[in-house]
Design an enzyme around this catalytic site. Structure first.
Site, short mmCIF file in Angstrom:
data_model
loop_
_atom_site.label_atom_id
_atom_site.label_comp_id
_atom_site.label_asym_id
_atom_site.label_seq_id
_atom_site.Cartn_x
_atom_site.Cartn_y
_atom_site.Cartn_z
N SER A 334 2.89 -6.98 0.01
CA SER A 334 1.87 -5.94 0.15
C SER A 334 2.38 -4.83 1.07
O SER A 334 3.48 -4.92 1.62
CB SER A 334 0.57 -6.54 0.70
OG SER A 334 0.78 -7.10 1.98
N TYR A 335 1.56 -3.80 1.24
CA TYR A 335 1.96 -2.63 2.02
C TYR A 335 2.37 -3.05 3.42
O TYR A 335 1.60 -3.70 4.14
CB TYR A 335 0.81 -1.63 2.08
CG TYR A 335 1.20 -0.30 2.66
CD1 TYR A 335 2.17 0.49 2.06
CD2 TYR A 335 0.60 0.17 3.83
CE1 TYR A 335 2.53 1.72 2.59
CE2 TYR A 335 0.95 1.41 4.36
CZ TYR A 335 1.92 2.17 3.74
OH TYR A 335 2.28 3.38 4.27
N PRO A 336 3.61 -2.70 3.86
CA PRO A 336 4.13 -3.26 5.12
C PRO A 336 3.76 -2.49 6.38
O PRO A 336 4.20 -2.86 7.46
CB PRO A 336 5.65 -3.21 4.90
CG PRO A 336 5.85 -2.01 4.03
CD PRO A 336 4.64 -1.93 3.14
#
Length: 855
Positions: A334-336
């Site tokens: 997922s978005y880091p």
């Protein structure tokens, strides 16, 4: 059919989103800039058929910079940068992103933005909108034309859900980014330009191409130097520990710990030793067994990922985030970039976990968790941005490269661990009495490994031996002794510890923290030692100590953390953009002016720690002005320095500098003052004033050796001293209308001016202006005529006077037109080097002069 233009932040993201929304049925063509692609498909939007076009940018479309002349380091006072105009420029001109957006948005009805869902992403949204507003059919700022997709993972479920729940770009968050960019530009550039020019002009072994200052970067360096100072000032102290060993009936030895821990007085420690030395029995007085818990981690956010990457994986935070972003765009995680450590209430934990049950690395542990039921994750911090970092699809080691697999492996294990049981162990403490002193023995045994089965590097290790004893049992005590120890200094900060300090003090954001750490490494302020510890260099230490001497707030984290709070208020609409910008700029402008006035305090530290330019480097090439050898300074930035003229010349960086056919004995006529290159600031075109009165082909050029200004012929030995005590003398572009010589500007300090009416600056002809003539020292000349041919007044035959100041001599000498009578080979600009009026005149513009010079 209407057309909807979609824009993603990266080409790979655009491709993934287009494939998911079109169910793999989109057509792809190369964009006009050859860096991006155009993906097209037919679909439905707002209950009507629409032709979708998806393309991308490559990060920020525009970047903030100063307008033209303010980018010249030599001509602009750095204090002007706090108030000068700025402008948005193309961030990457070679990619031609604005032109691509303009071309693809023509006649489009809708704009759907798929930029990263953070503040920077919101800012890029408005950059894209500004690029396409002239070409879209409707009003780009209308909620019926422009839409914003919010998503946290590149999966079919997330992307299609985002498409069904489109929102609006957040202008407040975009404005907060604009404010941060402008403040960092103005503050950073002003301090950096002043420091760089000041110190690189004085010291030769700084080994840094830039002496930079940054509102975030410098406090980060301050943490590292503070720890260095603590290490340097640490004074070890000697202390003594009383040690005794007890043996069980089975012969197992138990090292006992002294309840008093240690004594800093040796005599007192010896007294305690003497009190028990003859006692050979250790009596059990208390046994306490307690189950303890090692809690499973909370959900993973960006800061924790960077900490673990540095401390556990041996990767720098900047590199780790680059790898994590690639995994995100490929759909693996997922978005880091998130500050949240709490899973949303509707997050499908079981679905994400089931994706990993067939892994050959952790599949068995996952199946066991699913069979026994997942444990409710610990409650973390909800920052209201993105969900925590989690795996989004299964992968095997062969799918990913080395560092990519290591990041994916950690993210996945961390996620599984958050759903596992806590680690439990039994801690048994046995208290012994030996004479008047109390000792303790502690042993731990594992009860339930819990999450450490999956995060094996945190595993408990082997069970410690715990003897089966009861109160009043007696063991044999032996080996009574005093052990001498010393306190030890703290170690240098690791990257992981610096990240923790930055987060604690509000320095930077989760996106910028790795950039600031990377900057202080690249600029030679710190080096990365073993264990990824940040060790300050001499330059970094001197810089921070200098700031502390002048203005400690420049290096303390309080200024930046207060600014970050203001920027956050802009982002949520509770602070005015212009008010924050004006207030903060004014504060730093005043700090900068005080810093400039007090720079000698920092210079004293540099003088002690670094070598001056005069003593640095090695002799390499002769100076074109004084013909003495210049020193080649190899430390960054590479340059040549003439200690006699006090001039420094930049050299091409990252290359090898060698002499190419230099004349070993430079004769007169081969210096800079004979150079006819149109743009050479030391050549005859820039410094020539008039023709020489003594020789046929020479030009009198200004020798800029302040404060002893003089005119010197570039062919013969004529030297004329001019304008004593002037602070600055320059040759103008305009020529005297009366004599053709170039006009000269002279500047004096107010207290030392020699100009009429106490003025400090004046521009005029050196020969025609009486004020200037009186300030120029020349050798007097004696002239003799025959009686029948004399031209002197009163029919005299001999006269001695100044060639320039005596009106009689001026009428007899065509000194100012001497250049005009020279051969064309000695050309110059204006009145100093004109050829015969019937010959071709020199071109006026620089490009034509360059062409004439080379052709």
């Amino acid at each position: 059919m209407k057309t909807a233009l979609m824009v993603a932040e990266k080409p790979s993201l655009a491709q993934n989103v287009a494939n998911l929304l079109s169910n793999g049925k989109c057509s792809t063509t190369k964009a006009s800039n050859n860096a991006c692609n155009i993906h097209e498909w037919n679909g439905t939007f707002k209950n009507e058929p629409v032709r979708f076009k998806m393309t991308s940018v490559c990060g920020h479309v525009m970047s903030l910079d100063f307008t033209g002349k303010y980018n010249n380091w030599d001509k602009v006072d750095p204090v002007e940068l706090f108030s000068c105009p700025t402008e948005k420029k193309e961030a990457m001109p070679r990619l031609r992103i604005p032109a691509l957006l303009a071309q693809e948005s023509k006649s489009c009805d809708y704009l759907i933005l798929w930029l990263d869902c953070d503040k920077e992403g919101e800012n890029i949204c408005f950059e894209v909108m500004n690029c396409v507003q002239q070409y879209m059919k409707g009003d780009i700022f209308s909620p019926l034309v422009t839409y914003r997709a919010k998503f946290s993972a590149i999966t079919e479920k997330d992307i299609k859900a985002a498409m069904l729940n489109l929102g609006r770009p957040n202008e407040n968050e975009s404005r907060s980014v604009d404010a941060r960019q402008e403040l960092d530009l103005r503050i950073g550039c002003a301090f950096t330009r002043f420091q760089t020019k000041y110190f690189q002009g004085r010291y030769g072994d700084l080994d840094a191409s830039l002496i930079s200052y940054g509102p975030c970067q410098t406090p980060t360096l301050g943490f590292c130097v503070q720890r260095h100072d603590e290490i340097q000032t640490f004074k070890p102290e000697t202390y003594w520990v009383l040690r005794v060993t007890a043996s069980t009936s089975e012969g197992r030895e138990l090292p006992l710990e002294w309840k008093r821990v240690r004594s800093f007085e040796k005599d007192i420690a010896n007294m305690f030793l003497a009190g028990i030395k003859e006692i050979k029995e250790a009596v059990v007085v208390n046994i306490q067994a307690k189950e303890k818990v090692k809690p499973r981690p909370v959900a993973l956010n960006t800061v924790e990922l960077m900490r673990v990457a540095s401390a556990g994986l041996g990767m720098g935070p900047h590199h780790a985030m680059q790898v994590a972003e690639r995994l995100y765009t490929q759909g693996y995680i997922s978005y880091p970039r998130t500050e949240t450590t709490s899973y949303p209430e509707n997050y499908d934990l079981m679905g994400t976990l089931r994706q990993q049950q067939n892994s050959n690395k952790w599949g068995a542990e996952v199946r066991a968790i699913i069979a026994n039921g997942i444990n409710r994750p610990k409650k973390g911090h909800d920052a209201g941005d993105h969900p925590p970092i989690t795996p989004m699809r299964p992968a095997v080691e062969s799918d990913l490269e080395g560092d990519a697999w290591r990041i994916y492996d950690y993210v996945t294990r961390h996620f599984i661990a958050t759903l596992s049981r806590d680690c439990k162990y039994l801690s048994t403490a046995i208290t012994f009495q030996i004479g008047s002193e109390t000792f303790k023995y502690t042993g731990n045994t594992l009860v339930d490994a819990g999450y450490t089965e999956i995060m094996h590097w945190q595993a408990f290790g082997k069970d410690e031996f715990v003897p089966l004893l009861n109160v009043d049992d007696v063991l044999r005590a032996h080996d009574h002794r005093l052990v001498e120890c010393q306190t030890s200094p703290p170690d240098y900060l690791t990257e992981s510890e610096v990240i923790t300090l930055m987060e604690k003090h509000g320095i930077g954001t989760d996106a910028s923290i790795p950039v600031h750490i990377n900057n202080i490494c690249q600029r030679n302020y710190v080096t990365v030692g073993s264990g990824r510890r940040l060790v300050p260099t001499n330059l970094g230490i001197v810089l921070v100590h200098g700031y502390q001497k002048i203005d400690p707030e420049l290096v303390l984290p309080t200024m930046r953390s207060a600014l970050e709070e203001q920027l956050n208020l802009i982002a949520i609409g509770r602070a005015d953009f212009h008010a924050v910008l004006t207030h903060t700029t004014e504060i730093f402008r005043r700090k900068f002016q005080y810093f400039v006035r007090s720079i000698e305090a920092m210079d004293q530290l540099f003088e002690v720690n670094f070598s001056s330019l005069k003593t640095s480097g090695k002799a390499l090439s002769r100076c074109g002005k004084c013909r003495r050898y210049m020193r080649y300074i190899q430390a960054k930035p590479a340059r040549l320095h003439c200690s006699h003229c006090d001039d420094t010349y930049g050299l091409p960086q990252n290359g090898t500098v060698r002499i190419y056919r230099e004349l070993k004995d430079m004769k007169k006529g081969f210096g800079c003052n004979s150079c006819t290159h149109p743009t050479c600031p030391y050549g005859v075109n820039s410094t020539g004033v008039s023709g020489c009165v003594e020789c046929e082909s020479g030009v009198l050029v200004l020798d800029p050796s302040a404060p002893k200004w003089k005119l010197a012929c570039n062919r013969c030995d004529v030297i004329i001293n001019v304008f004593e005590d002037a602070t600055r003398v320059t040759v103008c572009d305009t020529a005297c209308s009366a004599c053709g010589a170039q006009q000269v500007t002279v500047e004096y300090r107010a207290e030392r001016t020699r100009l009429p009416a106490a003025i400090t600056e004046m521009t005029a002809c050196l020969y025609c202006e009486p004020t200037f003539s009186a300030l120029c020292g020349t050798q007097q000349v004696t002239v003799e005529y025959r009686a029948e041919r004399t031209r002197l007044p009163a029919a005299i035959t001999e006269m001695t006077a100044c060639l320039y100041c005596e009106p009689t001599f001026s009428a007899l000498v065509e000194k100012h037109r001497a250049v005009a009578s020279r051969a064309a080979v000695s050309r110059g600009r204006g009145g100093r080097a004109r050829g015969n009026k019937h010959k071709n005149k020199q071109p006026k513009d620089k490009m034509a002069q360059l062409a004439a010079y080379f052709v």
